[in-house]
Motif scaffolding. Structure first.
Motif, short mmCIF file in Angstrom:
data_model
loop_
_atom_site.label_atom_id
_atom_site.label_comp_id
_atom_site.label_asym_id
_atom_site.label_seq_id
_atom_site.Cartn_x
_atom_site.Cartn_y
_atom_site.Cartn_z
N ASP A 165 2.22 3.46 -11.72
CA ASP A 165 2.39 3.50 -13.22
C ASP A 165 3.65 4.53 -13.56
O ASP A 165 3.35 5.90 -12.97
N PHE A 166 4.48 3.99 -13.79
CA PHE A 166 5.77 5.01 -13.79
C PHE A 166 6.06 5.57 -15.16
O PHE A 166 7.11 6.03 -15.66
N GLY A 167 5.14 5.61 -16.09
CA GLY A 167 4.97 6.08 -17.28
C GLY A 167 5.94 5.30 -18.48
O GLY A 167 6.02 5.80 -19.62
N ASP A 168 6.36 4.08 -18.30
CA ASP A 168 7.03 3.28 -19.19
C ASP A 168 6.04 2.24 -19.60
O ASP A 168 6.36 1.26 -20.21
N GLY A 169 4.85 2.26 -19.12
CA GLY A 169 3.76 1.41 -19.84
C GLY A 169 3.45 0.15 -18.86
O GLY A 169 2.50 -0.62 -19.07
N ALA A 170 4.40 0.02 -17.93
CA ALA A 170 4.50 -1.22 -17.09
C ALA A 170 3.89 -1.01 -15.88
O ALA A 170 4.35 -0.16 -14.97
N ALA A 171 3.07 -1.57 -15.42
CA ALA A 171 2.13 -1.23 -14.22
C ALA A 171 2.80 -2.16 -13.17
O ALA A 171 3.28 -3.28 -13.36
N ARG A 172 3.06 -1.42 -11.82
CA ARG A 172 3.80 -2.30 -10.94
C ARG A 172 2.65 -2.19 -9.82
O ARG A 172 1.74 -1.32 -9.38
N PHE A 173 2.63 -3.35 -8.98
CA PHE A 173 1.54 -3.55 -7.91
C PHE A 173 2.28 -3.88 -6.46
O PHE A 173 3.39 -4.39 -6.46
N GLU A 174 1.75 -3.05 -5.67
CA GLU A 174 2.43 -3.26 -4.32
C GLU A 174 1.08 -3.72 -3.33
O GLU A 174 0.25 -2.99 -3.36
N LEU A 175 1.54 -4.59 -2.31
CA LEU A 175 0.63 -5.06 -1.35
C LEU A 175 0.55 -3.70 -0.35
O LEU A 175 1.29 -3.17 0.17
N VAL A 176 -0.79 -3.58 0.10
CA VAL A 176 -1.10 -2.48 1.18
C VAL A 176 -1.25 -3.40 2.29
O VAL A 176 -1.96 -4.05 2.55
N GLY A 177 -0.43 -2.83 3.48
CA GLY A 177 -0.62 -3.30 4.71
C GLY A 177 -1.95 -3.23 5.38
O GLY A 177 -2.50 -2.32 5.16
N GLU A 178 -2.41 -3.88 6.50
CA GLU A 178 -3.50 -3.71 7.11
C GLU A 178 -3.56 -2.23 7.63
O GLU A 178 -4.90 -1.81 7.69
N ASN A 179 -2.76 -1.85 8.45
CA ASN A 179 -2.82 -0.61 9.07
C ASN A 179 -1.92 0.51 8.54
O ASN A 179 -1.45 1.44 9.20
N ASP A 180 -1.97 0.35 7.13
CA ASP A 180 -1.03 1.19 6.59
C ASP A 180 -1.94 1.54 5.13
O ASP A 180 -2.30 0.87 4.62
N ASP A 181 -1.96 2.83 4.85
CA ASP A 181 -2.70 3.23 3.74
C ASP A 181 -1.91 3.14 2.36
O ASP A 181 -2.45 3.38 1.18
N GLY A 182 -0.81 2.50 2.63
CA GLY A 182 0.18 2.28 1.27
C GLY A 182 0.79 3.79 0.74
O GLY A 182 1.41 3.62 -0.17
N HIS A 183 0.52 4.83 1.40
CA HIS A 183 1.26 5.91 1.04
C HIS A 183 2.51 6.20 1.15
O HIS A 183 2.98 6.45 2.21
N HIS A 184 3.28 6.23 -0.03
CA HIS A 184 4.59 6.62 0.01
C HIS A 184 5.20 6.90 -1.56
O HIS A 184 4.27 7.07 -2.50
#
Ligand SMILES: [Zn+2]
Ligand SMILES: [Zn+2]
Ligand SMILES: [Zn+2]
Length: 97
Positions: free
Chosen positions: A28-47
């Motif tokens: 959520d970048f504070g503009d009210g629009a939520a974005r979704f990203e896929l999380v890879g199997e061996n990746d905690d999605g942290h970035h």
């Protein structure tokens, strides 16, 4: 209700379901629009993200705090399993023209 609105609601519900089972992460970048990203199997999605405040362009940032900062924050405050969210904001090259 028009068909396209109906579909959007269905997609939104499906994304929340995926979020709950950890397959996608919501940003959520504070503009009210939520974005979704896929999380890879061996990746905690942290970035992290660099977001243009003019056009909402999002750049993926690989850099992160050193782990020792989290450890220090955790021990100072008696917390465990400390993690963080961090977004950067600025004006992208396109919007500087
Ligand atoms: Zn921009
Ligand atoms: Zn991202
Ligand atoms: Zn990080």
């Amino acid at each position: 209700m028009p068909a396209d609105r109906c579909d959007l609601a269905t997609i939104y519900r499906a994304m929340h379901l995926l979020e709950e089972i950890g397959m996608v992460k919501r940003f959520d970048f504070g503009d009210g629009a939520a974005r979704f990203e896929l999380v890879g199997e061996n990746d905690d999605g942290h970035h992290h993200h660099l977001v243009c405040t003019q056009c909402s362009e999002v750049v993926e940032i690989e850099e992160c705090f050193p782990e020792k900062i989290e450890k220090r924050i955790a021990s100072k405050n008696g917390f465990k399993a400390v993690t963080h969210k961090l977004e950067f904001f600025g004006i992208c090259p396109e919007c500087q023209r």
